[in-house]
Scaffold this active site. Sequence first.
Site, PDB file in Angstrom:
ATOM      1  N   CYS A   1     -16.710   4.351 -25.945  1.00  0.00           N
ATOM      2  CA  CYS A   1     -18.072   4.883 -25.992  1.00  0.00           C
ATOM      3  C   CYS A   1     -18.626   5.110 -24.597  1.00  0.00           C
ATOM      4  CB  CYS A   1     -18.959   3.933 -26.783  1.00  0.00           C
ATOM      5  SG  CYS A   1     -18.301   3.635 -28.419  1.00  0.00           S
TER       6      CYS A   1
ATOM      7  N   TYR B   1     -11.818   5.140 -10.024  1.00  0.00           N
ATOM      8  CA  TYR B   1     -11.794   5.839  -8.741  1.00  0.00           C
ATOM      9  C   TYR B   1     -11.159   7.219  -8.776  1.00  0.00           C
ATOM     10  CZ  TYR B   1      -8.070   2.220  -8.506  1.00  0.00           C
ATOM     11  OH  TYR B   1      -7.079   1.342  -8.788  1.00  0.00           O
TER      12      TYR B   1
ATOM     13  N   GLU C   1       4.534  -6.258   1.321  1.00  0.00           N
ATOM     14  CA  GLU C   1       4.044  -6.658   0.005  1.00  0.00           C
ATOM     15  C   GLU C   1       3.774  -5.463  -0.902  1.00  0.00           C
ATOM     16  OE1 GLU C   1       0.477  -8.594   1.602  1.00  0.00           O
ATOM     17  OE2 GLU C   1       1.442 -10.513   1.274  1.00  0.00           O
ATOM     18  N   PRO C   2       4.803  -4.699  -1.250  1.00  0.00           N
ATOM     19  CA  PRO C   2       4.555  -3.557  -2.142  1.00  0.00           C
ATOM     20  C   PRO C   2       4.250  -4.017  -3.561  1.00  0.00           C
ATOM     21  CG  PRO C   2       6.915  -3.831  -1.769  1.00  0.00           C
ATOM     22  CD  PRO C   2       6.230  -4.853  -0.912  1.00  0.00           C
ATOM     23  N   GLY C   3       3.286  -3.406  -4.178  1.00  0.00           N
ATOM     24  CA  GLY C   3       2.998  -3.671  -5.585  1.00  0.00           C
ATOM     25  C   GLY C   3       3.272  -2.405  -6.383  1.00  0.00           C
ATOM     26  N   ARG C   4       2.384  -1.429  -6.173  1.00  0.00           N
ATOM     27  CA  ARG C   4       2.489  -0.146  -6.856  1.00  0.00           C
ATOM     28  C   ARG C   4       3.863   0.498  -6.717  1.00  0.00           C
ATOM     29  NH1 ARG C   4      -2.094   2.825  -7.247  1.00  0.00           N
ATOM     30  NH2 ARG C   4      -2.895   1.587  -5.528  1.00  0.00           N
TER      31      ARG C   4
ATOM     32  N   ARG D   1      -8.150   3.342 -14.136  1.00  0.00           N
ATOM     33  CA  ARG D   1      -8.115   3.898 -12.790  1.00  0.00           C
ATOM     34  C   ARG D   1      -8.806   5.252 -12.648  1.00  0.00           C
ATOM     35  NH1 ARG D   1      -3.905   5.313 -10.643  1.00  0.00           N
ATOM     36  NH2 ARG D   1      -4.454   4.803  -8.499  1.00  0.00           N
TER      37      ARG D   1
ATOM     38  N   GLY E   1       0.784  -1.232   0.000  1.00  0.00           N
ATOM     39  CA  GLY E   1       0.000   0.000   0.000  1.00  0.00           C
ATOM     40  C   GLY E   1       0.810   1.272   0.000  1.00  0.00           C
TER      41      GLY E   1
END
Length: 463
Positions: free
Chosen positions: A388, A361, A317-320, A357, A275
């Site tokens: 569309c 959000y 657990e970093p992803g981004r 994205r 996160g």
Amino acid sequence: MSRVHPAGPMHADVLPEEHPVGPADDLNALEPTVWPRSARREEGVVTVGGVDVRDLAREYGTPLYVYDEEDVRSRAKEYVAAFHDGSVHYAGKAFLCTALAKWLNEEGLGLDVCSGGELAVALAAGFPTERITLHGSNKSSAEIAKALEVGVGRIVLDSYEEIARVGYLAQQMGVRAKVMVRVTTGVEAHTHEFIATAHDDQKFGFSRSSGAALEAVRRVLELKQLELVGLHSHIGSQIFEVDGFQVAAHRLAELLVAIRDEHGIELPELDLGGGYGIAYVPGEEPHDPKSIADGLREIVARECRAYELAMPRLTVEPGRAIVGPGGVTLYEVGTVKDVEGLRTYVSVDGGMSDNLRTALYGAEYTAALASRSSEAPPMLSRLVGKHCESGDIVVRDVWFPEDLAAGDLVAVAATGAYCRSMASNYNFVPKPAVVAVRDGRSRVIIRRESAEDLLRLDAEVEA
Ligand SMILES: *Cc1c(COP(=O)(O)O)cnc(C)c1O
């Protein structure tokens, strides 16, 4: 940061427009916190990994996902160094392909998967299975059986059914599974804030406050096919402040104490999830891995001292934070439409199918004219796609030079996480290729979809 009203599905357009930030002094500047580490402007043209974006567009077409390999590897290295006494597991859902899995394996990371598909990619890359953790809030029996068969290192348990299911399958297969219990700590962190109320109301994990987490531990300990190695907590995404982690760590430590007091065991591992925020727009200031690691270690150590617990081994657990900043998306401008008195709509050859994205959000991004520089005055623009949907927006407010025209290449920064992995074929638009750049060279790591790919699953197409 989200512009969508929390109370309900109000249409974004009926909300009062937030006043967009004014143009930067120099529209040609590439803010280093936002763009890949190797991004430069050379004679006006953006290069990444030493490769001219015009060459990339010519060779591979647009839209195109471009990853700065050194950027990704260096961030992975920094996390591994910062957590030298723990483990760093990359969250595969942010972006996954075999090339990336190999880079991360070479840099010494573990890998989190949350579906059979992600596990299949990891296996295809030859990723060491003992460094794979299986996540997911509703793992199928087939997914669990595959994970047990290949010998993944950890399975994170998310429900009572799953405890029984993993226990049963492990018994059937004659194996013992290392498991963790996912705890909902009651902390839910968002961008720039965290909420410590009304948070148990979500689908992940076992609630701490209701006692479910301790009940899950009891049930796991009853099954001899399961080896409980620790607790897991993931409090949210794109977090800039440590307060949320602090409260979560405190609550996990309390649980470790309760487990010790009830069962006489001290669990050796604590997985604090991911996160960690990245900069999407200038002014956002993410923490570096070392300060994150030092902060988390200190919080957990303090709690453990207070309760006379042995310090557990920490996993993050970093992803981004690993893949986000090193990725950019290249688009070609197709139309530039001035909506009198409002703003200019710049349409590119992709959109919500390659970057959901913003529509999903209200994410914010930075974009720039990449194929040349320009000294023309700034114009307030909205970068939109070709789909569309009027919500098909890539960047809501962006200042482009007034002379932007069809054929120009535009680059959107920090698209390395949750763009390709959330891509769709809406409007039967093929998914873009993914290219890695490094030392002046480029190579395809995921090829572009073709019309044949789009028709491949249609059961009634004539061969
Ligand atoms: C999504 C997720 C992560 C990674 O989140 P980032 O915001 O990409 O760092 C880590 N752990 C779990 C369990 C997740 O679901």
